[in-house]
Write a protein that holds these residues in place. Sequence first.
Motif, PDB file in Angstrom:
ATOM      1  N   LEU A 199      19.394   6.704 119.257  1.00  0.00           N
ATOM      2  CA  LEU A 199      20.784   6.484 119.636  1.00  0.00           C
ATOM      3  C   LEU A 199      20.873   6.101 121.113  1.00  0.00           C
ATOM      4  CD1 LEU A 199      23.838   6.603 119.031  1.00  0.00           C
ATOM      5  CD2 LEU A 199      23.723   9.059 119.575  1.00  0.00           C
ATOM      6  N   ALA A 200      20.127   6.782 121.961  1.00  0.00           N
ATOM      7  CA  ALA A 200      20.131   6.463 123.386  1.00  0.00           C
ATOM      8  C   ALA A 200      19.638   5.041 123.627  1.00  0.00           C
ATOM      9  CB  ALA A 200      19.269   7.466 124.152  1.00  0.00           C
ATOM     10  N   ALA A 201      18.607   4.626 122.891  1.00  0.00           N
ATOM     11  CA  ALA A 201      18.096   3.255 123.027  1.00  0.00           C
ATOM     12  C   ALA A 201      19.169   2.243 122.630  1.00  0.00           C
ATOM     13  CB  ALA A 201      16.839   3.075 122.183  1.00  0.00           C
ATOM     14  N   GLU A 202      19.912   2.542 121.587  1.00  0.00           N
ATOM     15  CA  GLU A 202      20.990   1.646 121.150  1.00  0.00           C
ATOM     16  C   GLU A 202      22.117   1.613 122.176  1.00  0.00           C
ATOM     17  OE1 GLU A 202      23.268  -1.068 119.281  1.00  0.00           O
ATOM     18  OE2 GLU A 202      21.200  -0.560 118.779  1.00  0.00           O
ATOM     19  N   LEU A 203      22.458   2.762 122.734  1.00  0.00           N
ATOM     20  CA  LEU A 203      23.495   2.794 123.758  1.00  0.00           C
ATOM     21  C   LEU A 203      23.090   1.964 124.967  1.00  0.00           C
ATOM     22  CD1 LEU A 203      24.539   6.560 123.571  1.00  0.00           C
ATOM     23  CD2 LEU A 203      25.856   4.580 122.752  1.00  0.00           C
ATOM     24  N   LEU A 204      21.827   2.044 125.357  1.00  0.00           N
ATOM     25  CA  LEU A 204      21.336   1.218 126.463  1.00  0.00           C
ATOM     26  C   LEU A 204      21.532  -0.262 126.151  1.00  0.00           C
ATOM     27  CD1 LEU A 204      19.648   0.691 129.100  1.00  0.00           C
ATOM     28  CD2 LEU A 204      17.650   0.695 127.589  1.00  0.00           C
ATOM     29  N   ASP A 205      21.094  -0.692 124.982  1.00  0.00           N
ATOM     30  CA  ASP A 205      21.207  -2.107 124.624  1.00  0.00           C
ATOM     31  C   ASP A 205      22.668  -2.543 124.548  1.00  0.00           C
ATOM     32  OD1 ASP A 205      19.790  -4.608 123.722  1.00  0.00           O
ATOM     33  OD2 ASP A 205      21.104  -4.274 122.006  1.00  0.00           O
ATOM     34  N   THR A 206      23.511  -1.720 123.973  1.00  0.00           N
ATOM     35  CA  THR A 206      24.932  -2.041 123.881  1.00  0.00           C
ATOM     36  C   THR A 206      25.552  -2.087 125.273  1.00  0.00           C
ATOM     37  OG1 THR A 206      25.029  -0.971 121.707  1.00  0.00           O
ATOM     38  CG2 THR A 206      27.125  -1.359 122.824  1.00  0.00           C
ATOM     39  N   ALA A 207      25.168  -1.158 126.138  1.00  0.00           N
ATOM     40  CA  ALA A 207      25.685  -1.134 127.503  1.00  0.00           C
ATOM     41  C   ALA A 207      25.307  -2.401 128.257  1.00  0.00           C
ATOM     42  CB  ALA A 207      25.161   0.097 128.245  1.00  0.00           C
ATOM     43  N   VAL A 208      24.098  -2.877 128.051  1.00  0.00           N
ATOM     44  CA  VAL A 208      23.650  -4.098 128.724  1.00  0.00           C
ATOM     45  C   VAL A 208      24.532  -5.274 128.319  1.00  0.00           C
ATOM     46  CG1 VAL A 208      21.763  -5.794 128.774  1.00  0.00           C
ATOM     47  CG2 VAL A 208      21.275  -3.363 129.091  1.00  0.00           C
ATOM     48  N   ASN A 209      24.898  -5.325 127.061  1.00  0.00           N
ATOM     49  CA  ASN A 209      25.649  -6.462 126.548  1.00  0.00           C
ATOM     50  C   ASN A 209      27.160  -6.318 126.700  1.00  0.00           C
ATOM     51  OD1 ASN A 209      26.574  -8.065 123.693  1.00  0.00           O
ATOM     52  ND2 ASN A 209      25.145  -9.094 125.051  1.00  0.00           N
ATOM     53  N   MET A 210      27.671  -5.084 126.682  1.00  0.00           N
ATOM     54  CA  MET A 210      29.121  -4.873 126.671  1.00  0.00           C
ATOM     55  C   MET A 210      29.613  -3.956 127.778  1.00  0.00           C
ATOM     56  SD  MET A 210      29.926  -4.360 122.664  1.00  0.00           S
ATOM     57  CE  MET A 210      30.012  -5.779 121.598  1.00  0.00           C
TER      58      MET A 210
END
Length: 180
Positions: free
Chosen positions: A78-89
Motif C-alpha cells: 500500500l505504501a508503494a502504491e501511495l508513493l506512485d500515486t503521489a508522484v503522479n497526482m
Amino acid sequence: MDISALIDEVIAREGGYSNHPADLGGPTRFGITQAVARANGYAGDMKVMPRTVAETIYRRVYWERPGYAFVAEMAPRLAAELLDTAVNMGPGTATGFLQRALNAFNRNQQDYPDLKVDRRIGARTLAALRAFLALRGKKGGEAVLLKAVDILQGERYLSLAELRPANEAFLYGWFANRIG
C-alpha cells in the motif's frame, strides 16, 4: 521496505526528460516537474538535472514528508502504491484516497472512527489503518485497500480526461502503467 528500490522503479516508469505540449507540468525529468525541482532548490536546466536530485526529491517530498514510511511498517505494498500515486497526482491526493477508503470500510464507524479527509497521514489515519488491518487481516486487508486506491485513482484519471480533452494523450499510459 527498500525506498531506494521503490524510487528506482518510479524513475524507470517516469523515464528521462519530457516536455510534452499537452502536459501542464511543463519540462520534466525523471518524473520531477520543473516547479517541484525549483521548489526543492534545483535551479539548473531540466534536461540535465542529475538523477540524484530526483532521488532526493522523491525520498523527501513523496515518501518522508507525507508519512508513507509509517504506512510501510504496516502495509508495504500500500505504501508503494501511495508513493506512485503521489508522484503522479500529489501526496495530498494519494493520502486522501487512503482516508476515503478507510472511511468507507469502517462499517459506519463500528470498527474505528471516521477520519477527516485532510489529505495528511497523522496519528488518526495510522490508527484507522492499524485497526482495519487487524480486523480484515494484513494480507487481505492490504489487498482490498490497494484495490480501493487504484479505483479512486482510475476514476480521477477519467475525470481529468473528461474535464480537459488534452489529457486523453496520457490516459492509456496512466491506466497501463499506474493502475494495479
